[in-house]
Each structure stands twice: as structure tokens, then as C-alpha cells.
Design an enzyme around this catalytic site. Sequence first.
Site, short mmCIF file in Angstrom:
data_model
loop_
_atom_site.label_atom_id
_atom_site.label_comp_id
_atom_site.label_asym_id
_atom_site.label_seq_id
_atom_site.Cartn_x
_atom_site.Cartn_y
_atom_site.Cartn_z
N ARG A 55 19.48 9.65 8.88
CA ARG A 55 18.90 8.31 9.11
C ARG A 55 18.28 8.17 10.50
O ARG A 55 17.74 7.11 10.84
CB ARG A 55 19.94 7.21 8.86
CG ARG A 55 19.28 5.83 8.77
CD ARG A 55 20.25 4.71 8.55
NE ARG A 55 21.49 4.82 9.27
CZ ARG A 55 21.63 4.61 10.58
NH1 ARG A 55 20.61 4.26 11.32
NH2 ARG A 55 22.82 4.74 11.15
N TYR A 99 -2.41 -3.01 -2.94
CA TYR A 99 -1.37 -2.74 -3.95
C TYR A 99 -0.47 -3.99 -4.03
O TYR A 99 -0.08 -4.56 -3.00
CB TYR A 99 -0.58 -1.49 -3.53
CG TYR A 99 0.75 -1.37 -4.21
CD1 TYR A 99 0.83 -1.25 -5.60
CD2 TYR A 99 1.93 -1.39 -3.49
CE1 TYR A 99 2.05 -1.16 -6.23
CE2 TYR A 99 3.17 -1.29 -4.11
CZ TYR A 99 3.22 -1.18 -5.48
OH TYR A 99 4.43 -1.10 -6.11
N ASP A 158 -3.79 2.35 4.01
CA ASP A 158 -3.01 2.99 2.94
C ASP A 158 -3.98 3.97 2.27
O ASP A 158 -4.91 3.56 1.58
CB ASP A 158 -2.51 1.92 1.96
CG ASP A 158 -1.66 2.51 0.85
OD1 ASP A 158 -1.86 3.69 0.50
OD2 ASP A 158 -0.80 1.78 0.31
N LYS A 179 3.04 9.41 -5.15
CA LYS A 179 1.86 9.59 -6.01
C LYS A 179 1.32 11.02 -5.86
O LYS A 179 2.00 11.96 -6.18
CB LYS A 179 0.82 8.52 -5.67
CG LYS A 179 1.41 7.12 -5.45
CD LYS A 179 2.10 6.57 -6.67
CE LYS A 179 2.67 5.19 -6.35
NZ LYS A 179 3.49 4.64 -7.40
C1 LIG Z 1 -1.59 2.25 -3.09
C2 LIG Z 1 -0.09 2.16 -3.09
N1 LIG Z 1 0.55 2.01 -1.92
C3 LIG Z 1 1.90 1.92 -1.86
C4 LIG Z 1 2.67 1.96 -3.00
C5 LIG Z 1 4.18 1.85 -2.92
O1 LIG Z 1 4.75 3.10 -3.05
P1 LIG Z 1 6.26 3.34 -3.57
O2 LIG Z 1 6.32 2.92 -4.99
O3 LIG Z 1 6.46 4.80 -3.34
O4 LIG Z 1 7.16 2.51 -2.72
C6 LIG Z 1 2.04 2.11 -4.25
C7 LIG Z 1 2.84 2.15 -5.49
O5 LIG Z 1 2.32 2.11 -6.58
C8 LIG Z 1 0.63 2.21 -4.29
O6 LIG Z 1 -0.04 2.33 -5.45
#
Ligand SMILES: Cc1ncc(COP(=O)(O)O)c(C=O)c1O
Length: 382
Positions: free
Chosen positions: A51, A105, A175, A200
Amino acid sequence: MNSDSQRQGPSTLCVHAGTYLDKATGGACSPIFNSTAYAFPNPANQNVYPRYFNTPNQQVIGRKLAALERGEAAVVFGSGMAAISTLLLAHLKPGDHAIFQSDLYGGTTQFINRELLRHGVQISWGTSVAEFEATLRPETRLIYVESPSNPLLHCLDLEAVAALGKSRGVMTVIDNTFATPINQNPLELGIDVVIHSATKYLNGHSDLNAGVVVGREVIIQRVAASAINLGGMLDAHACSQLERGLKTLALRVQRHNENALTLARFLDSHPEVERVIYPGLPSHPDHAVASRQMRGFGGMLSFELRDPSRIEAVLSRLQVVTPALSLGGVESLICIPSRTSHRGMTPAERQQVGISDGLARISAGIEDAGDLVNDFDHALNR
Ligand SMILES: Cc1ncc(COP(=O)(O)O)c(C=O)c1O
């Protein structure tokens, strides 16, 4: 990053960057360091603990992602949301102002509305660099974008976003989950921080949750200091699994790009389809920007049917493509964002950003393109 790895290409970095050299056996792979208890004091005089985000397997991922994103350092988390929430909480305090792209997202939007606002952070939303500029205030600390965005695949001019941030001393964050470091390196375009849901494409096999934050050393130290308190770490076994996934990232992304483009062209020419949203199609409003700043257009595309009420019937007739949440794995998936990734938004919020109830989002996998086309051809025909 050493000077050698600065010159290496992305496929080489995927395989080799960051590997923990196993001097005990000469093994080709980074060993898994299981311990949660490490010697004290130790030669580096640093307390090691999962951690504290500083175990050998966590550092392997940090080095590999820093190399791939052309950053100085990176820290790995237990999910994309742990990476996003920690980055934001590490840099924003009550009274600060932050600007967010409107079509993020859904989970990120939900975090902003349900958590960040409760912490006294002032929020503005915008869809373009001009709108971001118009909402800047003296207390603005951060501009946060997603490009291509989920699920509408908007692409922002990242050099313009970075220039705006630099001109006002405001940190810029992206992102980069949809693009991956294979298709786009935002740090090279001047953006300060890159975030990924490593769940992903980075892992790529739909079998673990992880996230990363990449940037300059000083930024990553600040993020890691807050991460220790917030606790969203990734364990050694998951790090090792993610490292294995990352070794094939460049190969996989190449196929994701090809399959998405093939599907986009096929759907675009199909009489049952109203519109296709894919940055690789010249009809996409951001095609020129995407062509300038991306090396490939990615594996994600969205579409709407002429008759939106048919969408569930079409999904039920698919045999290769699986109706499922998430994206970026080797298998092709399809979902309806209004009922999955963006279900947390109200219908009015979705309508405002342009996510209709009939919009379907495809994550093109790495199967044979002909089989994917045949699957949609069969499912779409009445
Ligand atoms: C573009 C994007 N960013 C962040 C996330 C969040 O990721 P996690 O589900 O690994 O927390 C997602 C999840 O679908 C996403 O599509």
C-alpha cells in the site's frame, strides 16, 4: 527511462521495458514478489509495503508505462477509478476550480458529481478548448479531458488543450484509455498527466481491474503520497498478470485498429444504420484532429440504427460479438451506454451530451475481420 529505452519503439518497450531482472535464476520474466512484509531497515532506507505503491511488481508496471507513455514516472492502481479519484483528490482542495470535458466516462462524471463536489471543489464543464478557456478562473487548478471520449469518440486538439493550461499555469490531465500509448502519446503533445483504466487495452484480456497515472516525477510523487492514504493499490499477482498483458499491447492494438476501421466502413454502408461514429472515418467531425495526433484510430466505435427500437433485437442475434460491459479485450463486445457505462447519468444529462437511448458502442476485438462483418450482417438484416 535510460537513454536506450528512449530510442526504442513501442513494441520493444511493451516486451522489455521495466522488467525486473531475475539475477537469482536468469529467468526471462519478472518474478512475483508475494510479501507484504519487507525488511527494515533496508539498503535503500525506504519502507517497502504494497500500500506504499513501491513493491518490485508495482514498480515494473510503473517503469513500463512511463516508457510507453514517454513520461518520467508512473504509479499503478487497483482500478481506473482508483487512479482517477486519487489523482483528483491529490491535486484539488476546497475552493479550487476544475474544468472537465462534458462527455467523460460515466463513472468519472459520477465521481465528480457525487464525491468531488462534496469536497468543496468548484466544477465547470465544456466541450471544446474555447469553452474551457471561457470558464477559466484565477482559482482554476486543473483541466481534465478524454480523447477519444467514451462513447462519442470526440477528439480534442491536445496541443491546444496543453497550450491553454500552460498559458495559465493550470495542470492538464487526459484519460488516454481509448487511444492507448500505442495510438497516442499525450505527454509528447504537452499534456501534464496521462491516466488509463488498465482494465481495458493495457491488460487486454478482460480478466483484471487496474489503473495507472503517468507524468513528471514531481507529479507522480504527489499522487503516490495521496495514494498511500486512499489505499487503492494493486497486488503482486495482478501486477504480474498485467505485465504479461502489456507485452502484447502493440500487436493487439494494431489488430483492434484494423478491425474497428473495417466494421466502421461496413456499418457506414449498411442501409439499416443511421450513423457511425469513428474517428477514422472522414465523416467524423474530429477526423482531421485525430489524424494529426493519433497513429491509429483505436478499437472503439459507436452507431445508431435508423430504427432505434431494433437495437436489442440486433444485439440478441449476434453470435461472435458478445453483448457485455467493458472494452479493450481480445474479444469483440457491444453495449448500450445509456444502460451500462452511462446509466449513472440522468436521461437529461445524457441527452445534453448526445448519448441517445439507441446508441450502441462496439469494442472491436482481435478476431478475423470477416467474421465480425458477417456477424453484424446477419444480425442487422431483417
Ligand atoms: C475511459 C474510461 N476511463 C476510466 C474507466 C474506469 O476504469 P475501471 O473500471 O478500471 O475503474 C473506464 C471504465 O469503463 C473507462 O471506460
